[in-house]
Design an enzyme around this catalytic site. Structure first.
Site, PDB file in Angstrom:
ATOM      1  N   HIS A 130      67.189 -13.360  17.771  1.00 44.22           N
ATOM      2  CA  HIS A 130      66.849 -14.789  17.473  1.00 44.22           C
ATOM      3  C   HIS A 130      65.216 -14.578  17.372  1.00 44.22           C
ATOM      4  CE1 HIS A 130      70.459 -16.596  18.986  1.00 44.22           C
ATOM      5  NE2 HIS A 130      70.279 -15.749  20.204  1.00 44.22           N
ATOM      6  N   SER A 260      45.466  -8.190  -1.575  1.00 45.82           N
ATOM      7  CA  SER A 260      45.243  -9.493  -1.875  1.00 45.82           C
ATOM      8  C   SER A 260      43.864  -9.694  -2.917  1.00 45.82           C
ATOM      9  CB  SER A 260      44.835 -10.328  -0.624  1.00 45.82           C
ATOM     10  OG  SER A 260      44.503 -11.650  -0.995  1.00 45.82           O
TER      11      SER A 260
END
Length: 455
Positions: A130, A260
């Site tokens: 999870h 970036s």
């Protein structure tokens, strides 16, 4: 090749119209060539284009063009045949050869990832369920989860390739009536022709029954395995992206690569993101052959043609680039053991509470008393982590509590991460030996090929 201003005009003309990024930006030259109009004859494509504009029929346009080039053969070109004799048989060759391009690439990915799994078979790392910290596993064992799916894909692609048959010489509705007439009712000659053409095309068998086309279930079978491989690669690359966020594992990053345009410090996992993006397209393409097969009326209808011109090549081109990209990723995966160790230190004290309780009981303690002590100390440590943003200090609390004095000398052993990984290293070794390496044997001659991604 023109030079100067002529070359500039040619380049500008080329870029003035849409080009599929799958060809111009991504897929390999061999896969692009496989689905190109590969030329073994001197074909007058300009004439064929003129003929098609008049006839509105692609195959007949080329029949007329061929007849113009070979006037002596003109009276018998395409005799007894149908358009699908040309188109469908060609498509089956392209599917077969497409698989032959993909399988060695998949083998190389499995090989690189196998080496990675073997190298890190015993390196403890946090497991996640999870996406929450769970019991420890190892970096190599996690890679084996990826490998197991890829091994399934290898078996599926091989089966799909081996199951392909040729359409062969079947005539307009698959009855071979035209060829039976040509051979004056001689059934043996019809079957001999079917067999000879099939073997000349490199196939061992032809489909015994067809309509005008081979069953479009064949396309489903081929593309479903490619889509399934797309799902595998999407999962692998998503896992790597999650681990990159944790700074535990990163894909290769070139010396001058920019992560970036705005944030100079960033190291975005662009290769994995590319794989996920293209894998999503590969998965979505499976809807095309499923719907096409479902609406093939009786012996055939032509609403499959335009769709298949797109869905078949794009599936193989997309599978090709994600395998090449994944090979590049798996050849340069970077692991940061110190970061992994730090994350383990933050979580292991909580995971070790059961081991601490068992050690105390062995030293003469009461299980229920010890459980209560650990529960209280764990909640205090969790409060420091969650409410104060501090480090997990459960171990320090245990060491400071006189109750745990009988086991303080053994805490280092109790908290050794290698005691929490079970049989992970042994599982890796056996899995690689028994299930993975044998799959690679047929591709030994091609396994060491490296690829360079142009973009």
């Amino acid at each position: 090749i023109p030079s100067g201003s002529d070359q500039r005009v040619l380049v500008m003309d080329e870029f003035s119209k849409y080009r599929s990024p799958l060809v111009s930006r991504y897929a390999s030259k061999e896969m692009s060539y496989n689905f190109s109009i590969f030329i073994n004859l001197d074909i007058d494509f300009a004439m064929a284009a003129v003929e098609e504009s008049k006839l509105r029929h692609d195959v007949m346009a080329h029949v007329h063009t061929f007849a113009h080039c070979c006037p002596t053969a003109a009276p018998i070109i395409h005799l007894g045949a149908t358009s699908c004799y040309v188109g469908d048989n060609t498509d089956l060759i392209l599917l077969r050869d497409g698989f032959d391009i993909l399988l060695p690439k998949l083998a190389r990915v499995i090989d690189r990832l196998s080496n990675f799994a073997e190298k890190y078979a015993g390196l403890p790392t946090l497991g996640f369920t999870h996406y929450q910290p769970a019991q420890l596993t190892t970096v190599g064992k996690r890679a084996c989860l990826w490998l197991q799916d890829l091994a399934m894909d290898m078996r599926n692609l091989k089966r799909a390739r081996e199951d392909l048959r040729f359409r062969g010489v079947k005539g307009t509705t698959g009855t071979q009536a035209s060829f039976l007439q040509l051979f004056q009712g001689d059934h043996d000659k019809v079957e001999d022709l079917d067999r000879m053409v099939t073997e000349m095309a490199g196939f061992k068998k032809a489909y015994m029954v067809t309509g005008q086309t081979y069953s479009r279930k064949v396309d489903i079978d081929s593309l479903s395995h490619l889509a399934s491989m797309g799902a595998t690669i999407h999962k692998i690359c998503t896992d790597i992206r999650l681990l990159a966020n944790l700074k535990e594992i990163e894909e290769p990053f070139e010396k001058e690569q920019i992560g970036s345009s705005a944030m100079a410090y960033k190291r975005n996992p662009m290769r994995c993101e590319r794989c996920c993006s293209l894998a999503r397209h590969l998965i979505a393409l499976l809807a095309d052959p499923l719907q096409t097969a479902s609406v093939q009326w009786l012996e055939r209808t032509l609403d499959d043609s335009a769709n298949r011109r797109i869905s078949l090549p794009e599936s193989f081109l997309t599978a090709d680039i994600i395998l090449s990209t994944l090979q590049n990723i798996t050849e340069g995966l970077v692991v940061y053991p110190k970061v992994i160790e730090r994350h383990i230190r933050h979580e292991l004290p909580f995971m070790a509470t059961e081991n601490i309780i068992m050690a105390m009981v062995k030293a003469g303690g009461n299980r229920q008393d010890c459980h209560e002590k650990i529960r209280v100390l764990s909640q205090q440590a969790a409060n420091v982590v969650k409410q104060e943003g501090g480090d997990n200090d459960l171990l320090a609390r245990v060491q400071a509590d006189p109750y745990f004095a009988p086991i303080l000398g053994h805490l280092d052993n109790i908290l050794d991460p290698k005691t929490f990984i079970g049989r992970a290293p042994q599982q890796v070794a056996r899995f690689l030996s028994e299930e993975v390496r044998p799959l690679l044997e047929p591709y030994k001659a091609e396994i060491d090929v490296k690829i360079e991604l142009e973009l």
